[in-house]
Design a protein around this motif. Sequence first.
Motif, PDB file in Angstrom:
ATOM      1  N   MET A 119       0.823  -1.211   0.000  1.00  0.00           N
ATOM      2  CA  MET A 119       0.000   0.000   0.000  1.00  0.00           C
ATOM      3  C   MET A 119       0.857   1.261   0.000  1.00  0.00           C
ATOM      4  O   MET A 119       0.324   2.378  -0.010  1.00  0.00           O
ATOM      5  CB  MET A 119      -0.942   0.010   1.206  1.00  0.00           C
ATOM      6  CG  MET A 119      -2.080  -1.003   1.122  1.00  0.00           C
ATOM      7  SD  MET A 119      -3.155  -0.737  -0.302  1.00  0.00           S
ATOM      8  CE  MET A 119      -3.913   0.811   0.166  1.00  0.00           C
ATOM      9  N   LEU A 120       2.173   1.123   0.020  1.00  0.00           N
ATOM     10  CA  LEU A 120       3.038   2.317  -0.068  1.00  0.00           C
ATOM     11  C   LEU A 120       2.769   2.988  -1.416  1.00  0.00           C
ATOM     12  O   LEU A 120       2.731   2.313  -2.448  1.00  0.00           O
ATOM     13  CB  LEU A 120       4.517   1.916   0.019  1.00  0.00           C
ATOM     14  CG  LEU A 120       5.016   1.406   1.371  1.00  0.00           C
ATOM     15  CD1 LEU A 120       6.434   0.863   1.230  1.00  0.00           C
ATOM     16  CD2 LEU A 120       4.978   2.525   2.412  1.00  0.00           C
ATOM     17  N   PRO A 121       2.586   4.302  -1.429  1.00  0.00           N
ATOM     18  CA  PRO A 121       2.265   4.944  -2.700  1.00  0.00           C
ATOM     19  C   PRO A 121       3.494   5.386  -3.486  1.00  0.00           C
ATOM     20  O   PRO A 121       4.470   5.880  -2.916  1.00  0.00           O
ATOM     21  CB  PRO A 121       1.459   6.172  -2.267  1.00  0.00           C
ATOM     22  CG  PRO A 121       1.962   6.507  -0.913  1.00  0.00           C
ATOM     23  CD  PRO A 121       2.494   5.244  -0.290  1.00  0.00           C
ATOM     24  N   VAL A 122       3.433   5.188  -4.787  1.00  0.00           N
ATOM     25  CA  VAL A 122       4.376   5.838  -5.686  1.00  0.00           C
ATOM     26  C   VAL A 122       3.585   6.996  -6.288  1.00  0.00           C
ATOM     27  O   VAL A 122       2.554   6.779  -6.939  1.00  0.00           O
ATOM     28  CB  VAL A 122       4.911   4.855  -6.747  1.00  0.00           C
ATOM     29  CG1 VAL A 122       5.619   5.589  -7.872  1.00  0.00           C
ATOM     30  CG2 VAL A 122       5.868   3.871  -6.088  1.00  0.00           C
ATOM     31  N   VAL A 123       4.003   8.203  -5.995  1.00  0.00           N
ATOM     32  CA  VAL A 123       3.269   9.446  -6.247  1.00  0.00           C
ATOM     33  C   VAL A 123       1.962   9.417  -5.430  1.00  0.00           C
ATOM     34  O   VAL A 123       1.980   9.770  -4.265  1.00  0.00           O
ATOM     35  CB  VAL A 123       3.049   9.744  -7.739  1.00  0.00           C
ATOM     36  CG1 VAL A 123       2.393  11.112  -7.919  1.00  0.00           C
ATOM     37  CG2 VAL A 123       4.392   9.731  -8.480  1.00  0.00           C
ATOM     38  N   ASP A 162      13.035  -1.349  -8.341  1.00  0.00           N
ATOM     39  CA  ASP A 162      12.922  -2.306  -7.245  1.00  0.00           C
ATOM     40  C   ASP A 162      12.353  -1.566  -6.035  1.00  0.00           C
ATOM     41  O   ASP A 162      13.101  -1.011  -5.231  1.00  0.00           O
ATOM     42  CB  ASP A 162      14.308  -2.901  -6.941  1.00  0.00           C
ATOM     43  CG  ASP A 162      14.273  -3.767  -5.696  1.00  0.00           C
ATOM     44  OD1 ASP A 162      13.160  -4.095  -5.211  1.00  0.00           O
ATOM     45  OD2 ASP A 162      15.363  -4.124  -5.198  1.00  0.00           O
ATOM     46  N   CYS A 163      11.036  -1.581  -5.930  1.00  0.00           N
ATOM     47  CA  CYS A 163      10.387  -0.838  -4.838  1.00  0.00           C
ATOM     48  C   CYS A 163      10.435  -1.599  -3.521  1.00  0.00           C
ATOM     49  O   CYS A 163       9.868  -1.154  -2.527  1.00  0.00           O
ATOM     50  CB  CYS A 163       8.956  -0.486  -5.219  1.00  0.00           C
ATOM     51  SG  CYS A 163       8.912   0.703  -6.570  1.00  0.00           S
ATOM     52  N   GLY A 164      11.131  -2.735  -3.518  1.00  0.00           N
ATOM     53  CA  GLY A 164      11.378  -3.450  -2.267  1.00  0.00           C
ATOM     54  C   GLY A 164      12.594  -2.869  -1.564  1.00  0.00           C
ATOM     55  O   GLY A 164      12.907  -3.237  -0.432  1.00  0.00           O
ATOM     56  N   SER A 165      13.321  -1.973  -2.241  1.00  0.00           N
ATOM     57  CA  SER A 165      14.466  -1.314  -1.600  1.00  0.00           C
ATOM     58  C   SER A 165      14.148   0.172  -1.486  1.00  0.00           C
ATOM     59  O   SER A 165      13.420   0.726  -2.319  1.00  0.00           O
ATOM     60  CB  SER A 165      15.747  -1.525  -2.415  1.00  0.00           C
ATOM     61  OG  SER A 165      15.802  -0.601  -3.484  1.00  0.00           O
ATOM     62  N   LEU A 196      12.368   5.263  -3.874  1.00  0.00           N
ATOM     63  CA  LEU A 196      12.488   6.718  -4.022  1.00  0.00           C
ATOM     64  C   LEU A 196      12.680   7.088  -5.492  1.00  0.00           C
ATOM     65  O   LEU A 196      12.080   8.043  -5.984  1.00  0.00           O
ATOM     66  CB  LEU A 196      13.652   7.241  -3.170  1.00  0.00           C
ATOM     67  CG  LEU A 196      13.425   7.121  -1.654  1.00  0.00           C
ATOM     68  CD1 LEU A 196      14.691   7.458  -0.888  1.00  0.00           C
ATOM     69  CD2 LEU A 196      12.274   8.019  -1.210  1.00  0.00           C
ATOM     70  N   GLU A 197      13.494   6.284  -6.187  1.00  0.00           N
ATOM     71  CA  GLU A 197      13.713   6.571  -7.607  1.00  0.00           C
ATOM     72  C   GLU A 197      12.405   6.424  -8.391  1.00  0.00           C
ATOM     73  O   GLU A 197      12.106   7.230  -9.276  1.00  0.00           O
ATOM     74  CB  GLU A 197      14.793   5.649  -8.198  1.00  0.00           C
ATOM     75  CG  GLU A 197      15.154   6.081  -9.612  1.00  0.00           C
ATOM     76  CD  GLU A 197      16.087   5.128 -10.347  1.00  0.00           C
ATOM     77  OE1 GLU A 197      16.605   4.176  -9.722  1.00  0.00           O
ATOM     78  OE2 GLU A 197      16.280   5.345 -11.558  1.00  0.00           O
ATOM     79  N   ALA A 198      11.616   5.408  -8.042  1.00  0.00           N
ATOM     80  CA  ALA A 198      10.327   5.209  -8.730  1.00  0.00           C
ATOM     81  C   ALA A 198       9.445   6.436  -8.547  1.00  0.00           C
ATOM     82  O   ALA A 198       8.791   6.895  -9.491  1.00  0.00           O
ATOM     83  CB  ALA A 198       9.628   3.964  -8.193  1.00  0.00           C
ATOM     84  N   ASN A 199       9.431   6.974  -7.348  1.00  0.00           N
ATOM     85  CA  ASN A 199       8.613   8.175  -7.099  1.00  0.00           C
ATOM     86  C   ASN A 199       9.049   9.333  -7.981  1.00  0.00           C
ATOM     87  O   ASN A 199       8.218  10.050  -8.544  1.00  0.00           O
ATOM     88  CB  ASN A 199       8.670   8.558  -5.616  1.00  0.00           C
ATOM     89  CG  ASN A 199       7.562   7.880  -4.843  1.00  0.00           C
ATOM     90  OD1 ASN A 199       6.406   8.283  -4.928  1.00  0.00           O
ATOM     91  ND2 ASN A 199       7.900   6.823  -4.127  1.00  0.00           N
ATOM     92  N   PHE A 211       8.208   8.349 -11.806  1.00  0.00           N
ATOM     93  CA  PHE A 211       6.769   8.384 -12.102  1.00  0.00           C
ATOM     94  C   PHE A 211       6.227   9.812 -12.015  1.00  0.00           C
ATOM     95  O   PHE A 211       5.348  10.188 -12.781  1.00  0.00           O
ATOM     96  CB  PHE A 211       5.989   7.425 -11.184  1.00  0.00           C
ATOM     97  CG  PHE A 211       5.962   6.010 -11.721  1.00  0.00           C
ATOM     98  CD1 PHE A 211       7.103   5.226 -11.696  1.00  0.00           C
ATOM     99  CD2 PHE A 211       4.813   5.486 -12.276  1.00  0.00           C
ATOM    100  CE1 PHE A 211       7.100   3.926 -12.214  1.00  0.00           C
ATOM    101  CE2 PHE A 211       4.787   4.188 -12.799  1.00  0.00           C
ATOM    102  CZ  PHE A 211       5.928   3.403 -12.756  1.00  0.00           C
ATOM    103  N   ALA A 212       6.756  10.608 -11.080  1.00  0.00           N
ATOM    104  CA  ALA A 212       6.300  12.001 -10.979  1.00  0.00           C
ATOM    105  C   ALA A 212       6.722  12.775 -12.230  1.00  0.00           C
ATOM    106  O   ALA A 212       5.935  13.536 -12.791  1.00  0.00           O
ATOM    107  CB  ALA A 212       6.856  12.648  -9.721  1.00  0.00           C
ATOM    108  N   LEU A 213       7.963  12.567 -12.682  1.00  0.00           N
ATOM    109  CA  LEU A 213       8.444  13.256 -13.883  1.00  0.00           C
ATOM    110  C   LEU A 213       7.612  12.874 -15.104  1.00  0.00           C
ATOM    111  O   LEU A 213       7.430  13.671 -16.027  1.00  0.00           O
ATOM    112  CB  LEU A 213       9.922  12.923 -14.144  1.00  0.00           C
ATOM    113  CG  LEU A 213      10.947  13.605 -13.230  1.00  0.00           C
ATOM    114  CD1 LEU A 213      12.335  13.012 -13.459  1.00  0.00           C
ATOM    115  CD2 LEU A 213      10.980  15.121 -13.463  1.00  0.00           C
TER     116      LEU A 213
END
Length: 300
Positions: A35-39, A261-264, A269-272, A275-277
């Motif tokens: 449930m952690l959000p990316v953006v 790898d959103c498990g790390s 943080l990079e995914a956020n 995806f925001a960009l």
Amino acid sequence: MPRPAKQSPVRKAVFPVGGLGTRFLPATKALPKEMLPVVDKPLIQYAVEEARAAGVEEFIFVTGRGKSAIEDHFDHSWELQESLTARGKQAELAEIQSWLPAPGQVAYTRQQEPLGLGHAVWCARHLVGDEPFAVLLADDLVLSETPCLAQMAKVYGRVGGNLVAVMDVPREQTGRYGILDVVQDDGRLAEAKGLVEKPRPEKAPSTLSIIGRYILRPEVFAELDRREKGAGGEVQLTDAMARTIGRIPFHGLRFEGRRFDCGSKAGFLEANIAFALDRPDLGAEMSEILGRYKDALEKA
Ligand code: G1P
């Protein structure tokens, strides 16, 4: 949700979401890591939308204790809907209803003991039955033009068998992944004659690594039935797939897109940022914000 692909060979998808998420404590003390959000969207919703875009019609979650927020997320929320209606917030109302699975499209089963990814998938065997199915690990997030599973479903229509998404990783990282023992490789599609779960770099048969997208034949359940323990003392999906090679073709698809790898923490943080960009409503503002860190980056 994105419109489903036509005549997808894969109607069912399994989402193993029983894991504890200890790497994200304290955030995951009461909140499932999925449930952690990316953006502004939970990781699990990206995975469900990706499956839907590939033509999946049935969503099977293998959950565990403390994961009820996931069930609530994919359900109607009467209080929220009523209060958005009362306030005339039509756009928000339409948004939260647009991606909800239809009644009966979602099933939940519990993995009662944390015995590994293979065991989690095995827990879904009765819900999947005797047909090909997808497995999506919400930790692995892919930013691409065509969603990763839809790319795979297209190729699956041609090659069948078991198919996984793969990417080349630096050799020192092979211990984090399932690795293909490649027999043929055209640069996009690789055929494997074996698989090894999390080999040490010097033992790895290649650097071609499985990322969390699978299209599997139901025969894999017979292998998982053995509940044999592999790497880390866990029942490994990689081992079960490896045992079907020879009877069932096994391919890895180098998908188009960028995987996070959103498990790390760093990957998340990079995914956020990425995806925001990529978002039309946020990209320009985000890029302006990042510009403010240019000096700090040059000094670092
Ligand atoms: C799992 C699989 C591994 C795969 C990886 C992809 O490992 O066991 O084969 O390469 O997902 O993210 P985990 O990351 O759950 O340890």
